[in-house]
Design a protein around this motif. Structure first.
Motif, PDB file in Angstrom:
ATOM      1  N   TYR A 124       0.831  -1.210   0.000  1.00  0.00           N
ATOM      2  CA  TYR A 124       0.000   0.000   0.000  1.00  0.00           C
ATOM      3  C   TYR A 124       0.863   1.256   0.000  1.00  0.00           C
ATOM      4  O   TYR A 124       0.597   2.217  -0.735  1.00  0.00           O
ATOM      5  CB  TYR A 124      -0.935  -0.014   1.204  1.00  0.00           C
ATOM      6  N   LEU A 125       1.900   1.279   0.827  1.00  0.00           N
ATOM      7  CA  LEU A 125       2.799   2.425   0.864  1.00  0.00           C
ATOM      8  C   LEU A 125       3.436   2.671  -0.498  1.00  0.00           C
ATOM      9  O   LEU A 125       3.552   3.816  -0.956  1.00  0.00           O
ATOM     10  CB  LEU A 125       3.884   2.204   1.918  1.00  0.00           C
ATOM     11  N   CYS A 126       3.837   1.589  -1.145  1.00  0.00           N
ATOM     12  CA  CYS A 126       4.476   1.710  -2.450  1.00  0.00           C
ATOM     13  C   CYS A 126       3.478   2.211  -3.494  1.00  0.00           C
ATOM     14  O   CYS A 126       3.814   3.044  -4.347  1.00  0.00           O
ATOM     15  CB  CYS A 126       5.070   0.369  -2.854  1.00  0.00           C
ATOM     16  N   GLU A 127       2.258   1.740  -3.444  1.00  0.00           N
ATOM     17  CA  GLU A 127       1.232   2.157  -4.405  1.00  0.00           C
ATOM     18  C   GLU A 127       0.837   3.619  -4.221  1.00  0.00           C
ATOM     19  O   GLU A 127       0.312   4.235  -5.144  1.00  0.00           O
ATOM     20  CB  GLU A 127       0.015   1.252  -4.273  1.00  0.00           C
ATOM     21  N   GLN A 128       1.091   4.173  -3.042  1.00  0.00           N
ATOM     22  CA  GLN A 128       0.812   5.595  -2.813  1.00  0.00           C
ATOM     23  C   GLN A 128       1.921   6.494  -3.349  1.00  0.00           C
ATOM     24  O   GLN A 128       1.848   7.719  -3.219  1.00  0.00           O
ATOM     25  CB  GLN A 128       0.604   5.853  -1.331  1.00  0.00           C
ATOM     26  N   GLY A 129       2.960   5.873  -3.924  1.00  0.00           N
ATOM     27  CA  GLY A 129       4.017   6.644  -4.567  1.00  0.00           C
ATOM     28  C   GLY A 129       5.293   6.768  -3.780  1.00  0.00           C
ATOM     29  O   GLY A 129       6.191   7.507  -4.187  1.00  0.00           O
ATOM     30  N   LEU A 130       5.422   6.053  -2.663  1.00  0.00           N
ATOM     31  CA  LEU A 130       6.636   6.130  -1.858  1.00  0.00           C
ATOM     32  C   LEU A 130       7.625   5.056  -2.288  1.00  0.00           C
ATOM     33  O   LEU A 130       7.245   3.929  -2.612  1.00  0.00           O
ATOM     34  CB  LEU A 130       6.316   5.943  -0.368  1.00  0.00           C
ATOM     35  N   GLY A 131       8.897   5.417  -2.300  1.00  0.00           N
ATOM     36  CA  GLY A 131       9.933   4.410  -2.453  1.00  0.00           C
ATOM     37  C   GLY A 131      10.126   3.712  -1.117  1.00  0.00           C
ATOM     38  O   GLY A 131      10.265   4.375  -0.083  1.00  0.00           O
ATOM     39  N   ILE A 132      10.153   2.394  -1.119  1.00  0.00           N
ATOM     40  CA  ILE A 132      10.110   1.635   0.129  1.00  0.00           C
ATOM     41  C   ILE A 132      11.346   0.756   0.268  1.00  0.00           C
ATOM     42  O   ILE A 132      11.759   0.075  -0.678  1.00  0.00           O
ATOM     43  CB  ILE A 132       8.849   0.744   0.193  1.00  0.00           C
ATOM     44  N   ILE A 133      11.912   0.768   1.466  1.00  0.00           N
ATOM     45  CA  ILE A 133      12.928  -0.203   1.860  1.00  0.00           C
ATOM     46  C   ILE A 133      12.454  -0.874   3.138  1.00  0.00           C
ATOM     47  O   ILE A 133      12.235  -0.208   4.157  1.00  0.00           O
ATOM     48  CB  ILE A 133      14.299   0.465   2.078  1.00  0.00           C
ATOM     49  N   VAL A 134      12.265  -2.174   3.065  1.00  0.00           N
ATOM     50  CA  VAL A 134      11.832  -2.962   4.213  1.00  0.00           C
ATOM     51  C   VAL A 134      13.047  -3.661   4.800  1.00  0.00           C
ATOM     52  O   VAL A 134      13.860  -4.230   4.071  1.00  0.00           O
ATOM     53  CB  VAL A 134      10.763  -4.007   3.802  1.00  0.00           C
ATOM     54  N   LEU A 135      13.175  -3.635   6.104  1.00  0.00           N
ATOM     55  CA  LEU A 135      14.270  -4.317   6.776  1.00  0.00           C
ATOM     56  C   LEU A 135      13.787  -5.663   7.279  1.00  0.00           C
ATOM     57  O   LEU A 135      12.779  -5.750   7.982  1.00  0.00           O
ATOM     58  CB  LEU A 135      14.804  -3.480   7.940  1.00  0.00           C
ATOM     59  N   ASP A 136      14.489  -6.707   6.912  1.00  0.00           N
ATOM     60  CA  ASP A 136      14.133  -8.072   7.293  1.00  0.00           C
ATOM     61  C   ASP A 136      15.405  -8.754   7.767  1.00  0.00           C
ATOM     62  O   ASP A 136      16.389  -8.822   7.034  1.00  0.00           O
ATOM     63  CB  ASP A 136      13.541  -8.819   6.100  1.00  0.00           C
ATOM     64  N   THR A 137      15.386  -9.258   8.981  1.00  0.00           N
ATOM     65  CA  THR A 137      16.594  -9.858   9.552  1.00  0.00           C
ATOM     66  C   THR A 137      16.834 -11.279   9.083  1.00  0.00           C
ATOM     67  O   THR A 137      17.787 -11.911   9.513  1.00  0.00           O
ATOM     68  CB  THR A 137      16.530  -9.845  11.082  1.00  0.00           C
ATOM     69  N   GLY A 138      15.991 -11.811   8.200  1.00  0.00           N
ATOM     70  CA  GLY A 138      16.239 -13.141   7.668  1.00  0.00           C
ATOM     71  C   GLY A 138      15.028 -14.035   7.583  1.00  0.00           C
ATOM     72  O   GLY A 138      15.076 -15.097   6.969  1.00  0.00           O
ATOM     73  N   SER A 139      13.886 -13.621   8.159  1.00  0.00           N
ATOM     74  CA  SER A 139      12.702 -14.482   8.129  1.00  0.00           C
ATOM     75  C   SER A 139      12.029 -14.497   6.759  1.00  0.00           C
ATOM     76  O   SER A 139      11.335 -15.455   6.417  1.00  0.00           O
ATOM     77  CB  SER A 139      11.683 -14.007   9.167  1.00  0.00           C
ATOM     78  N   ARG A 140      12.218 -13.407   5.985  1.00  0.00           N
ATOM     79  CA  ARG A 140      11.628 -13.272   4.644  1.00  0.00           C
ATOM     80  C   ARG A 140      10.114 -13.375   4.675  1.00  0.00           C
ATOM     81  O   ARG A 140       9.472 -13.783   3.705  1.00  0.00           O
ATOM     82  CB  ARG A 140      12.212 -14.315   3.683  1.00  0.00           C
ATOM     83  N   GLN A 141       9.506 -12.976   5.792  1.00  0.00           N
ATOM     84  CA  GLN A 141       8.059 -13.031   5.919  1.00  0.00           C
ATOM     85  C   GLN A 141       7.387 -12.086   4.944  1.00  0.00           C
ATOM     86  O   GLN A 141       6.390 -12.424   4.311  1.00  0.00           O
ATOM     87  CB  GLN A 141       7.652 -12.686   7.356  1.00  0.00           C
ATOM     88  N   CYS A 142       7.946 -10.864   4.819  1.00  0.00           N
ATOM     89  CA  CYS A 142       7.335  -9.883   3.933  1.00  0.00           C
ATOM     90  C   CYS A 142       7.393 -10.339   2.480  1.00  0.00           C
ATOM     91  O   CYS A 142       6.438 -10.166   1.721  1.00  0.00           O
ATOM     92  CB  CYS A 142       8.041  -8.541   4.100  1.00  0.00           C
ATOM     93  N   ILE A 143       8.510 -10.936   2.070  1.00  0.00           N
ATOM     94  CA  ILE A 143       8.638 -11.440   0.705  1.00  0.00           C
ATOM     95  C   ILE A 143       7.586 -12.508   0.436  1.00  0.00           C
ATOM     96  O   ILE A 143       6.923 -12.521  -0.611  1.00  0.00           O
ATOM     97  CB  ILE A 143      10.044 -12.007   0.466  1.00  0.00           C
ATOM     98  N   THR A 144       7.401 -13.411   1.390  1.00  0.00           N
ATOM     99  CA  THR A 144       6.413 -14.480   1.236  1.00  0.00           C
ATOM    100  C   THR A 144       5.013 -13.911   1.102  1.00  0.00           C
ATOM    101  O   THR A 144       4.236 -14.339   0.236  1.00  0.00           O
ATOM    102  CB  THR A 144       6.485 -15.435   2.437  1.00  0.00           C
ATOM    103  N   GLU A 145       4.662 -12.924   1.931  1.00  0.00           N
ATOM    104  CA  GLU A 145       3.327 -12.348   1.869  1.00  0.00           C
ATOM    105  C   GLU A 145       3.096 -11.618   0.549  1.00  0.00           C
ATOM    106  O   GLU A 145       2.000 -11.670  -0.015  1.00  0.00           O
ATOM    107  CB  GLU A 145       3.127 -11.397   3.046  1.00  0.00           C
ATOM    108  N   LEU A 146       4.109 -10.936   0.040  1.00  0.00           N
ATOM    109  CA  LEU A 146       3.954 -10.241  -1.230  1.00  0.00           C
ATOM    110  C   LEU A 146       3.812 -11.221  -2.389  1.00  0.00           C
ATOM    111  O   LEU A 146       3.025 -11.006  -3.315  1.00  0.00           O
ATOM    112  CB  LEU A 146       5.143  -9.317  -1.462  1.00  0.00           C
ATOM    113  N   TYR A 147       4.565 -12.322  -2.349  1.00  0.00           N
ATOM    114  CA  TYR A 147       4.452 -13.334  -3.393  1.00  0.00           C
ATOM    115  C   TYR A 147       3.067 -13.974  -3.396  1.00  0.00           C
ATOM    116  O   TYR A 147       2.521 -14.298  -4.452  1.00  0.00           O
ATOM    117  CB  TYR A 147       5.503 -14.420  -3.191  1.00  0.00           C
TER     118      TYR A 147
END
Length: 344
Positions: A124-147
């Motif tokens: 949602y943040l990205c679709e509002q026009g913001l450049g986004i950097i997500v910090l992930d310590t290794g779980s890759r949870q965000c990548i999985t949810e986006l996929y």
């Protein structure tokens, strides 16, 4: 696990039924033993789910709740606060105010860092026009949810590892070695495509992009790194954040549930990554909201409570805060002097 639980439950019911009829039908002794074993096993099958807060010895919520990391791995709906099905209500409600008046320091887009974020919020943040950097310590949870999000076709490029050398940050560094010579920070020893040796492994970057509402693609990057490892030099040399600092941070982690020392360190780390005049949109549990001003003092931050979601969503009530970083005193004085000179 679900199949195993159902099978165990059915076995316990059969064993319990056999035990209840043992006295009248003179059932064999194995039925009584099975019933006893079933009762013992039942305690394991129906164990209470992991919670974000552990109860104290008096079985009430403690004054300083302790964070239980098991809740991060709990599937929905074990922890409604952490696994929101869609975009968080407080993000939808208060993002316009958080970005109002912010001036981009990295090109034409505002750049936001998300220390811990779910896939729906990040997209949602990205679709509002913001450049986004997500910090992930290794779980890759965000990548999985986006996929797994069927509404968005998010695909990441090949994972790129970074290494700090004398000439700056470089990608995919390799050092040949005939045998393992001990661990090296940021490297992994393996037999890879370039032979046997040490390959750079941490920090690492996953690159992607999403179509924003302005019709252009906004960058969406995920960095496998801790907040403290994200230095200005790493941002400047390895990412699109050429100013070395972020305009905005969106944080809805449970960092306030940690020890005071850890909370102080986290607040300092995230504050240092925000540019002067930048902001933090922070969502915390209502029971922890009184601690925000403790770690973000008024001398450096202007803290404003925006509202809560009490009674509107499942789980514990949460409160949204907007934290605005005050300009550095020297910079503010310099700007004032320049304005006075121009006016005269």
């Amino acid at each position: 696990l679900g199949v195993a639980a159902r099978q165990a439950h059915a076995w316990i019911r059969r064993a319990g039924s056999a035990a209840s009829n043992a006295s009248s039908s003179r059932a064999p002794t194995w039925a009584v033993a099975a019933a006893a074993a079933g009762a013992a096993a039942g305690g394991l099958v129906i164990a209470s789910p992991a919670q974000c807060y552990r109860l104290g010895s008096n079985a009430t919520a403690p004054a300083e709740p302790m964070f239980d990391p098991r809740s991060w791995r709990a599937p929905p709906p074990k922890d409604p606060n952490r696994h929101v099905a869609g975009v968080h209500l407080l993000l939808l409600r208060h993002l316009p105010q958080a970005v109002d008046g912010l001036v981009p320091r990295n090109g034409s887009r505002l750049v936001a860092v998300v220390p811990i974020g779910g896939g729906a919020d990040v997209a949602y943040l990205c679709e509002q026009g913001l450049g986004i950097i997500v910090l992930d310590t290794g779980s890759r949870q965000c990548i999985t949810e986006l996929y797994q999000d069927p509404r968005r076709n998010v695909r990441f490029k090949k994972r790129t590892s970074m290494t700090r050398t004398g000439e700056g940050w470089t990608s995919s560094c390799f050092e040949a070695a005939e045998a393992f010579a001990g661990s090296r920070p940021g490297f992994v020893f393996k037999l890879g495509g370039r032979g046997l040796g040490y390959y750079s492994d941490h920090p690492a970057i996953w690159r992607s992009k999403l179509l924003a509402k302005d019709g252009e693609y906004a960058p969406l990057w995920i960095m496998e790194a801790d907040l403290r490892e994200v230095t200005p030099s790493l941002l400047t040399e390895a990412t699109f954040v050429k100013s070395g600092a972020f305009d905005l941070a969106y944080d809805r982690g449970d960092w306030l549930s940690q020890t005071p020392a850890e909370c102080e360190r986290y607040a300092s780390d995230v504050g240092e990554r925000i540019a002067p005049g930048g902001r933090i949109l922070m969502v915390v549990r209502q029971c922890d909201s009184h601690k925000v001003k403790t770690y973000f003092p008024s001398s450096s931050w202007r803290v404003e409570a925006l509202g809560d979601n009490d009674g509107e969503t499942p789980g514990d009530p949460e409160v949204a805060f907007l934290l605005s970083k005050r300009p550095v005193a020297g910079l503010a004085a310099g700007r004032g002097l320049l304005t006075a000179l121009l006016l005269t």
